[in-house]
Design an enzyme around this catalytic site. Structure first.
Site, PDB file in Angstrom:
ATOM      1  N   ASN A   9       1.038  -1.267  -0.188  1.00  0.00           N
ATOM      2  CA  ASN A   9      -0.045  -0.328   0.125  1.00  0.00           C
ATOM      3  C   ASN A   9       0.768   1.214   0.013  1.00  0.00           C
ATOM      4  O   ASN A   9       1.437   1.704   0.868  1.00  0.00           O
ATOM      5  CB  ASN A   9      -0.855  -0.051   1.180  1.00  0.00           C
ATOM      6  CG  ASN A   9      -1.739   1.172   1.323  1.00  0.00           C
ATOM      7  OD1 ASN A   9      -1.946   2.200   0.350  1.00  0.00           O
ATOM      8  ND2 ASN A   9      -2.485   1.398   2.574  1.00  0.00           N
ATOM      9  N   TRP A  10       1.012   1.891  -1.232  1.00  0.00           N
ATOM     10  CA  TRP A  10       1.921   2.957  -1.479  1.00  0.00           C
ATOM     11  C   TRP A  10       1.318   4.128  -0.644  1.00  0.00           C
ATOM     12  O   TRP A  10       1.972   5.364  -0.642  1.00  0.00           O
ATOM     13  CB  TRP A  10       2.177   3.231  -2.769  1.00  0.00           C
ATOM     14  CG  TRP A  10       2.988   2.215  -3.336  1.00  0.00           C
ATOM     15  CD1 TRP A  10       3.298   0.934  -2.853  1.00  0.00           C
ATOM     16  CD2 TRP A  10       3.296   2.237  -4.589  1.00  0.00           C
ATOM     17  NE1 TRP A  10       4.100   0.234  -3.929  1.00  0.00           N
ATOM     18  CE2 TRP A  10       3.993   1.085  -5.139  1.00  0.00           C
ATOM     19  CE3 TRP A  10       3.390   3.069  -5.819  1.00  0.00           C
ATOM     20  CZ2 TRP A  10       4.846   0.572  -6.117  1.00  0.00           C
ATOM     21  CZ3 TRP A  10       4.117   2.605  -6.990  1.00  0.00           C
ATOM     22  CH2 TRP A  10       4.709   1.517  -7.132  1.00  0.00           C
ATOM     23  N   LYS A  11       0.232   4.236  -0.398  1.00  0.00           N
ATOM     24  CA  LYS A  11      -0.594   5.571   0.608  1.00  0.00           C
ATOM     25  C   LYS A  11      -0.370   6.674  -0.608  1.00  0.00           C
ATOM     26  O   LYS A  11      -0.426   6.459  -1.825  1.00  0.00           O
ATOM     27  CB  LYS A  11       0.115   5.498   1.838  1.00  0.00           C
ATOM     28  CG  LYS A  11      -0.235   4.277   2.558  1.00  0.00           C
ATOM     29  CD  LYS A  11       0.259   4.443   4.201  1.00  0.00           C
ATOM     30  CE  LYS A  11      -0.082   3.083   4.690  1.00  0.00           C
ATOM     31  NZ  LYS A  11      -0.008   3.371   6.267  1.00  0.00           N
ATOM     32  N   HIS A  94      -9.513   1.148   5.242  1.00  0.00           N
ATOM     33  CA  HIS A  94      -8.244   1.388   5.845  1.00  0.00           C
ATOM     34  C   HIS A  94      -8.391   2.287   7.045  1.00  0.00           C
ATOM     35  O   HIS A  94      -9.056   3.122   6.861  1.00  0.00           O
ATOM     36  CB  HIS A  94      -7.244   2.061   4.818  1.00  0.00           C
ATOM     37  CG  HIS A  94      -5.782   2.097   5.348  1.00  0.00           C
ATOM     38  ND1 HIS A  94      -5.454   2.915   6.197  1.00  0.00           N
ATOM     39  CD2 HIS A  94      -4.793   1.174   5.183  1.00  0.00           C
ATOM     40  CE1 HIS A  94      -3.862   2.717   6.575  1.00  0.00           C
ATOM     41  NE2 HIS A  94      -3.831   1.288   5.867  1.00  0.00           N
ATOM     42  N   GLU A  96      -6.766   4.706   8.049  1.00  0.00           N
ATOM     43  CA  GLU A  96      -6.464   6.219   7.670  1.00  0.00           C
ATOM     44  C   GLU A  96      -7.527   6.963   7.042  1.00  0.00           C
ATOM     45  O   GLU A  96      -8.066   8.112   7.270  1.00  0.00           O
ATOM     46  CB  GLU A  96      -5.307   6.279   6.880  1.00  0.00           C
ATOM     47  CG  GLU A  96      -3.856   6.018   7.437  1.00  0.00           C
ATOM     48  CD  GLU A  96      -2.760   5.544   6.824  1.00  0.00           C
ATOM     49  OE1 GLU A  96      -2.737   5.446   5.591  1.00  0.00           O
ATOM     50  OE2 GLU A  96      -1.857   4.944   7.457  1.00  0.00           O
ATOM     51  N   GLU A 164      -5.193  -4.702  10.697  1.00  0.00           N
ATOM     52  CA  GLU A 164      -3.896  -3.590  10.912  1.00  0.00           C
ATOM     53  C   GLU A 164      -4.319  -2.965  12.355  1.00  0.00           C
ATOM     54  O   GLU A 164      -5.196  -1.957  12.234  1.00  0.00           O
ATOM     55  CB  GLU A 164      -4.109  -2.787   9.774  1.00  0.00           C
ATOM     56  CG  GLU A 164      -3.923  -3.290   8.258  1.00  0.00           C
ATOM     57  CD  GLU A 164      -3.134  -2.403   7.286  1.00  0.00           C
ATOM     58  OE1 GLU A 164      -2.155  -2.807   6.880  1.00  0.00           O
ATOM     59  OE2 GLU A 164      -3.916  -1.279   7.122  1.00  0.00           O
ATOM     60  N   GLY A 170       2.677   2.523  10.757  1.00  0.00           N
ATOM     61  CA  GLY A 170       3.598   3.536  10.479  1.00  0.00           C
ATOM     62  C   GLY A 170       4.473   4.252  11.879  1.00  0.00           C
ATOM     63  O   GLY A 170       4.893   5.181  11.752  1.00  0.00           O
ATOM     64  N   SER A 210       3.596  -1.568  10.371  1.00  0.00           N
ATOM     65  CA  SER A 210       5.210  -1.722  10.573  1.00  0.00           C
ATOM     66  C   SER A 210       5.669  -2.994  10.019  1.00  0.00           C
ATOM     67  O   SER A 210       6.855  -3.485  10.693  1.00  0.00           O
ATOM     68  CB  SER A 210       5.450  -1.275  11.909  1.00  0.00           C
ATOM     69  OG  SER A 210       5.085   0.135  12.030  1.00  0.00           O
ATOM     70  N   GLY A 231       3.039  -1.249   4.208  1.00  0.00           N
ATOM     71  CA  GLY A 231       2.949   0.195   3.817  1.00  0.00           C
ATOM     72  C   GLY A 231       4.367   0.754   3.591  1.00  0.00           C
ATOM     73  O   GLY A 231       4.759   0.454   2.433  1.00  0.00           O
ATOM     74  N   GLY A 232       4.997   1.502   4.606  1.00  0.00           N
ATOM     75  CA  GLY A 232       6.382   2.272   4.238  1.00  0.00           C
ATOM     76  C   GLY A 232       7.519   1.313   3.394  1.00  0.00           C
ATOM     77  O   GLY A 232       8.061   1.745   2.590  1.00  0.00           O
TER      78      GLY A 232
HETATM   79  P1  13P Z   1       3.118   0.634   7.611  1.00  0.00           P
HETATM   80  O1  13P Z   1       3.770  -0.644   6.954  1.00  0.00           O
HETATM   81  O2  13P Z   1       4.011   1.781   6.996  1.00  0.00           O
HETATM   82  O3  13P Z   1       3.169   0.761   9.004  1.00  0.00           O
HETATM   83  O4  13P Z   1       1.719   1.014   7.174  1.00  0.00           O
HETATM   84  C1  13P Z   1       0.775  -0.074   7.306  1.00  0.00           C
HETATM   85  C2  13P Z   1      -0.382  -0.086   6.515  1.00  0.00           C
HETATM   86  O5  13P Z   1      -1.358   0.759   6.812  1.00  0.00           O
HETATM   87  C3  13P Z   1      -0.732  -0.668   5.330  1.00  0.00           C
HETATM   88  O6  13P Z   1      -2.018  -0.592   4.765  1.00  0.00           O
END
Ligand code: 13P
Length: 257
Positions: A9-11, A94, A96, A164, A170, A210, A231-232
């Site tokens: 997930n590149w957000k 999600h 967010e 999640e 994050g 994470s 994510g990251g």
């Molecule tokens: P991180 O891996 O950056 O913690 O993000 C997880 C996430 O929200 C994937 O959807």
């Protein structure tokens, strides 16, 4: 048998130019890895270009969100019909989206229904916040989120769920493999109650929060955990390829036992 699943997930990261560069950097190495379903979820503006780049590969494409109406006067929104020409997957619910953009359980439910009706496979995200976790309310929150998201939906096999925990996203503070396993088992219990045991055993449930190449093994080595939503770490080609490689290696090994 549940095929392991790793999605990036590149957000809200990467311009269209950067996104294409990132795909070029990881494409060949990622494509070579067998035994894992691999999905990239870039921003909307890169979906068309990346869809073309992935044409001859085994890598699949997902979007990060969508609206629940098919078309109409909804300025700025993207519909399931539009996505269905470009991707197989869509991340829904999600945290967010829930916390920054006010998405309620009811909205998530409408989106899951709309995705399924338009041949998109939802990656449904659920997870408790830190204060809920500390108050011992994890199961109550997860039960509510899963039950509401799947309200009045007949059992389906084309659904992936991602656990999640909000406090792990994050923050660099991932859950432990045991914590993730316990909640994922609980999600299967909820699915059994809602639908039935066989569908609950067939659906893939991921961990997210994470995840890096340094801790993926801890999650993937648990038979209950079918993969990860990253994510990251999915924004670095080498790191993401390494995560997928470890998933393929570990799941392949535990399966042949
Ligand atoms: P991180 O891996 O950056 O913690 O993000 C997880 C996430 O929200 C994937 O959807």
């Amino acid at each position: 048998m549940r095929i392991p699943f790793i999605a990036g997930n590149w957000k809200m990261n990467t311009t269209a130019t950067e996104a294409e560069k990132l795909v070029i950097e990881m494409l060949d190495n990622l494509d070579r890895i067998k035994g894992v379903e691999k999905v990239l979820c870039p921003p909307f503006v890169s979906l068309v270009a990346i869809n073309m780049m992935l044409q001859d590969s085994f890598i699949k494409l997902g979007a990060q969100n969508m609206y629940f109406e098919i078309e109409g006067a909804y300025t700025g929104e993207i519909s399931p019909l539009m996505l269905s020409e470009l991707c197989e997957f869509v991340i829904l619910g999600h945290s967010e989206r829930r916390w920054y953009f006010g998405e309620t359980d009811e909205i998530v439910n409408k989106k899951v229904k709309a995705a399924l009706a338009n041949t998109l496979q939802p990656i449904l995200c659920v997870g408790e916040r830190l204060e809920e976790n500390e108050a011992g309310r994890t199961e109550e929150v997860i039960d509510r989120q899963v039950t509401a998201a799947l309200n009045s939906i007949e059992p389906v096999s084309n659904l992936v769920i991602a656990y999640e925990p909000v406090w792990a996203i994050g923050t660099g503070k991932a859950a432990s493999g045991e914590q993730a396993t316990a909640t994922i088992q609980f999600i299967r219990d909820v699915l059994t109650k809602l639908w039935d045991k066989s569908i609950a055993q067939d659906l893939r449930i991921l961990y997210g929060g994470s995840v890096t190449s340094a801790n993926i093994a801890e999650f993937i080595s648990h038979p209950e955990i079918d993969g990860a939503l990253v994510g990251g770490a999915s924004l670095k080609a080498g790191e993401f390829v390494n995560i997928v490689e470890q998933a393929a290696e570990i799941k392949g090994r535990t399966r042949t036992k």
